[in-house]
Design a protein around this motif. Structure first.
Motif, PDB file in Angstrom:
ATOM      1  N   UNK A  35      35.269  40.915  38.933  1.00  0.00           N
ATOM      2  CA  UNK A  35      36.392  41.174  39.837  1.00  0.00           C
ATOM      3  C   UNK A  35      37.162  42.382  39.347  1.00  0.00           C
ATOM      4  N   UNK A  36      37.992  42.925  40.224  1.00  0.00           N
ATOM      5  CA  UNK A  36      38.818  44.064  39.851  1.00  0.00           C
ATOM      6  C   UNK A  36      40.272  43.767  40.214  1.00  0.00           C
ATOM      7  N   UNK A  37      41.177  44.023  39.276  1.00  0.00           N
ATOM      8  CA  UNK A  37      42.605  43.807  39.503  1.00  0.00           C
ATOM      9  C   UNK A  37      43.228  45.124  39.928  1.00  0.00           C
ATOM     10  N   UNK A  38      43.829  45.145  41.131  1.00  0.00           N
ATOM     11  CA  UNK A  38      44.365  46.377  41.704  1.00  0.00           C
ATOM     12  C   UNK A  38      45.891  46.430  41.721  1.00  0.00           C
ATOM     13  N   UNK A  97      41.095  52.931  50.698  1.00  0.00           N
ATOM     14  CA  UNK A  97      39.862  53.649  51.025  1.00  0.00           C
ATOM     15  C   UNK A  97      38.994  53.887  49.795  1.00  0.00           C
ATOM     16  N   UNK A  98      39.624  54.010  48.630  1.00  0.00           N
ATOM     17  CA  UNK A  98      38.845  54.190  47.395  1.00  0.00           C
ATOM     18  C   UNK A  98      38.077  52.928  47.033  1.00  0.00           C
ATOM     19  N   UNK A  99      38.428  51.803  47.680  1.00  0.00           N
ATOM     20  CA  UNK A  99      37.799  50.514  47.369  1.00  0.00           C
ATOM     21  C   UNK A  99      36.871  50.036  48.477  1.00  0.00           C
ATOM     22  N   UNK A 155      35.088  41.079  43.824  1.00  0.00           N
ATOM     23  CA  UNK A 155      36.296  40.495  44.413  1.00  0.00           C
ATOM     24  C   UNK A 155      37.499  41.297  43.943  1.00  0.00           C
ATOM     25  N   UNK A 156      38.383  41.631  44.868  1.00  0.00           N
ATOM     26  CA  UNK A 156      39.556  42.450  44.541  1.00  0.00           C
ATOM     27  C   UNK A 156      40.825  41.600  44.552  1.00  0.00           C
ATOM     28  N   UNK A 157      41.657  41.768  43.538  1.00  0.00           N
ATOM     29  CA  UNK A 157      42.885  40.989  43.412  1.00  0.00           C
ATOM     30  C   UNK A 157      44.085  41.934  43.494  1.00  0.00           C
ATOM     31  N   UNK A 158      45.003  41.617  44.389  1.00  0.00           N
ATOM     32  CA  UNK A 158      46.211  42.417  44.591  1.00  0.00           C
ATOM     33  C   UNK A 158      47.443  41.529  44.434  1.00  0.00           C
ATOM     34  N   UNK A 159      48.554  42.146  44.079  1.00  0.00           N
ATOM     35  CA  UNK A 159      49.859  41.486  44.100  1.00  0.00           C
ATOM     36  C   UNK A 159      50.659  42.077  45.254  1.00  0.00           C
TER      37      UNK A 159
END
Length: 279
Positions: free
Chosen positions: A130-133, A148-150, A156-160
């Motif tokens: 996963x990647x934390x963004x 767009x860079x993702x 799996x991408x994780x955002x706050x």
């Protein structure tokens, strides 16, 4: 001899998650560096601790960091905490850690709760990678550039996200990523803990009629693996030119050729522009 900086994880909602080792570390520290001293004072009072508090947060990290370093170099021990969760993760504490490393002050970690890992575990999405963004920008252009860079990110991408920005973020994600799976977690470890499993379109519709409350952790399904195109770029450009000869605009021709060849629409559009300039 230099002292020690301890990174101490604090509860993200439930005080019962504060570990015995974390409590012991605060008891033994000479002082505590806190994101918001008022929040940390409540934590200390709950456990019957009395410790000197110093403020360390985004807007004073340069000056306060130097003062904390000076005390550490004199042999004192500091416990660094944030309002909730692990300090130094998407947090100005990373600067203090670097400052200590550069000046020979040892740093130790006392692990604690993490909203990111907790939400990921609850998501049911792939967690092997996963990647934390972190937080997306409040500026629309910067937010779109980030997303767009993702677009081809398969992990799996994780955002706050803050409640007042959630609607805009979900709309932008839907526009960039398409209608992917998403989980939205809030109030983790608290009485009203909630994790919703939706698609991006469902999430957008929900928050058009429901006001978001609390801080959110968003887990978004990564992109599906892209099959390698069976033709090279020159052949794909020929398809673009064929569609243009049939009267389509460059944008529409690139889109149709993308569907036919497997190359991305942007790659074909950019390549066609470059070829035209070189003619």
């Amino acid at each position: 001899m230099a002292g020690m900086l301890y990174l101490v994880g604090t509860p993200i909602g439930n005080l019962g998650d504060f570990s015995p080792r974390a409590l012991e570390t605060l008891e033994q520290a000479d002082f505590v560096a806190a994101e918001d001293t008022r929040v940390t004072l409540k934590l200390l009072n709950h456990f019957g601790l009395k410790k000197p508090l110093v403020s360390y947060y985004e807007h004073n990290r340069a000056s306060s960091g130097e003062r904390i370093l000076s005390r550490l170099l004199e042999g004192e021990t500091c416990a660094l905490v944030t309002d909730a969760g692990m300090p130094a993760i998407s947090d100005p504490g990373e600067d203090l850690v670097r400052l200590c490393r550069d000046n020979g002050v040892p740093v130790r970690v006392v692990p604690g709760p993490s909203s990111v890992v907790s939400a990921l575990a609850l998501s049911g999405l792939p967690t092997g990678r996963f990647t934390f963004e972190g937080f997306l920008s409040v500026t629309k252009k910067s937010r779109f550039d980030h997303l767009n860079s993702l677009i081809n990110e398969q992990r799996t991408m994780v955002f706050l996200e803050a409640p007042h920005k959630l609607k805009y973020t979900l709309r932008d994600m839907l526009e960039v990523f398409g209608d992917r799976e998403i989980t939205l977690s809030r109030e983790l470890t608290k009485l009203h803990e909630e994790t919703l499993h939706l698609t991006l379109s469902q999430a957008c519709a929900l928050y058009e009629s429901t006001d978001p409350r609390g801080e959110y952790v968003l887990c978004v399904h990564g992109a599906e693996p892209v099959e390698e195109p069976e033709m090279d770029l020159e052949q794909a450009l020929a398809a673009v030119n064929r569609y243009r000869d049939n009267g389509l605009s460059l944008k529409d021709a690139a889109k149709r050729a993308s569907e036919e060849t497997g190359f991305s629409k942007k790659a074909l559009y950019d390549a066609a522009i470059k070829a035209a300039r070189e003619e």
